[in-house]
Scaffold this active site. Sequence first.
Site, PDB file in Angstrom:
ATOM      1  N   GLY A  77      41.624 -98.379  19.158  1.00  0.00           N
ATOM      2  CA  GLY A  77      42.570 -99.244  18.471  1.00  0.00           C
ATOM      3  C   GLY A  77      42.313 -99.318  16.983  1.00  0.00           C
ATOM      4  O   GLY A  77      43.252 -99.374  16.173  1.00  0.00           O
TER       5      GLY A  77
ATOM      6  N   PRO B  66      26.107 -87.176  17.248  1.00  0.00           N
ATOM      7  CA  PRO B  66      25.851 -85.784  16.862  1.00  0.00           C
ATOM      8  C   PRO B  66      26.540 -84.754  17.758  1.00  0.00           C
ATOM      9  O   PRO B  66      27.023 -83.735  17.279  1.00  0.00           O
ATOM     10  CB  PRO B  66      24.327 -85.676  16.950  1.00  0.00           C
ATOM     11  CG  PRO B  66      23.840 -87.060  16.671  1.00  0.00           C
ATOM     12  CD  PRO B  66      24.858 -87.971  17.284  1.00  0.00           C
TER      13      PRO B  66
ATOM     14  N   LEU C 216      46.911 -72.285 -10.643  1.00  0.00           N
ATOM     15  CA  LEU C 216      45.926 -72.487 -11.701  1.00  0.00           C
ATOM     16  C   LEU C 216      45.017 -71.272 -11.906  1.00  0.00           C
ATOM     17  O   LEU C 216      44.251 -71.231 -12.868  1.00  0.00           O
ATOM     18  CB  LEU C 216      45.060 -73.716 -11.412  1.00  0.00           C
ATOM     19  CG  LEU C 216      45.589 -75.042 -11.973  1.00  0.00           C
ATOM     20  CD1 LEU C 216      46.893 -75.460 -11.306  1.00  0.00           C
ATOM     21  CD2 LEU C 216      44.552 -76.156 -11.813  1.00  0.00           C
TER      22      LEU C 216
ATOM     23  N   GLU D  15      38.710 -88.617  12.021  1.00  0.00           N
ATOM     24  CA  GLU D  15      39.711 -89.474  12.670  1.00  0.00           C
ATOM     25  C   GLU D  15      40.588 -88.668  13.628  1.00  0.00           C
ATOM     26  O   GLU D  15      41.781 -88.917  13.770  1.00  0.00           O
ATOM     27  CB  GLU D  15      40.598 -90.193  11.635  1.00  0.00           C
ATOM     28  CG  GLU D  15      39.877 -90.838  10.478  1.00  0.00           C
ATOM     29  CD  GLU D  15      38.977 -91.987  10.897  1.00  0.00           C
ATOM     30  OE1 GLU D  15      38.906 -92.275  12.105  1.00  0.00           O
ATOM     31  OE2 GLU D  15      38.336 -92.592  10.031  1.00  0.00           O
TER      32      GLU D  15
END
Length: 383
Positions: A236, A133, A337, A362
């Site tokens: 890794g 957290p 659009l 990530e």
Amino acid sequence: MDVLRVDDRLSDEERMIRDTVRALVAERIAPRVAGWFDAGTFPARELAPELGKLGLLGMHLRGYGCAGMSAVAYGVACRELEAGDSGLRSFVSVQGSLAMSAIHKYGSEEQKAEWLPRMAAGEAIGCFGLTEPDRGSDPGDMLTRARRDGSDWVLNGTKMWITNGSIADVAVVWARTDEGIRGFVVPAGTPGFTTGDIHQKLSLRASVTSELVLEDVRLPAGAVLPGVTGLKGPLGCLSEARYGIIWGAVGAGRSCYETAVGYAKSREQFGKPIGSFQLTQEKLAWMEIALGQAGLVALHIGRLKDAGEVTPQQISFGKLANVRAALDVARQARTVLGANGITLEYPVIRHMNNLESVLTYEGTQEIHTLVLGQAITGLPAYR
């Protein structure tokens, strides 16, 4: 619409993977994914065996039922999956590049034999518990701890923003020990191990995102991953997942771009298609350039990875550059659009919202920027 014809540089096998995954997305994902996004659901148990049957789960790993495909083939698959939805690619990425990869890289023979064949077949789902957290970009400062009690280990802590968490059959959980950071294989249902889903998301809604709570979770000695100690273990695995994002972002951006081109050619204003106006053509041209460049970056890094020459700094370069490019494409496509761009009738706003999460997970754009900054100057800015 691929002016640079990047896919001409793919091998026959890589194009076969592309076409197979693209067909899966067109037939099984595209007609349904807007509904999943709207409802905040993802049918993982239904899709996992199909993905496993195609060899997409852990496809870049070798042995134990894994396909052992090249890095570029895996990247192409990620691109086509994320053209469907970032949540779909995230499911495959967490399963193969995080949970399975951790066991494959660092696990015992018993752990590999028990979990990898079932995970490759989609019979078992995994998750990867690293983020906490209050410990996102600094996992080395994690609070989750594992202590020895006789021959057993006892784990306590909380993990947050865990894809697949509540539906996983097994979690790879990283914890601080007296020896350093270690990874543990935690089967679902272990006493003291509970999960709770995170709701009210406006991004990655077609994905299961959870909290993991470990309260005096007792595990046998054989639950620890014996092959690594320290932060290099989870990092890794994260490099594997980040590599998939480099390709996946191109797929999300391509979906937005193709939608914008089709709309610009059919939507008429002032008596002619809006694609005939210079301002619209300028937007489309810059989208084409951005995606062409991103595609070349992905392919180059993939070839380096297959040659065993890729570096973490190159992975950071690709993740940062390609996600930002895809997000810019999505935002430009939305303007083409007009008001229709904010509805789920078209995929653009869904991809745009998803890419806001991809920009963060990530490794945030800030962290990857500083990785490159250190590579350029030799001076670490965040330590």
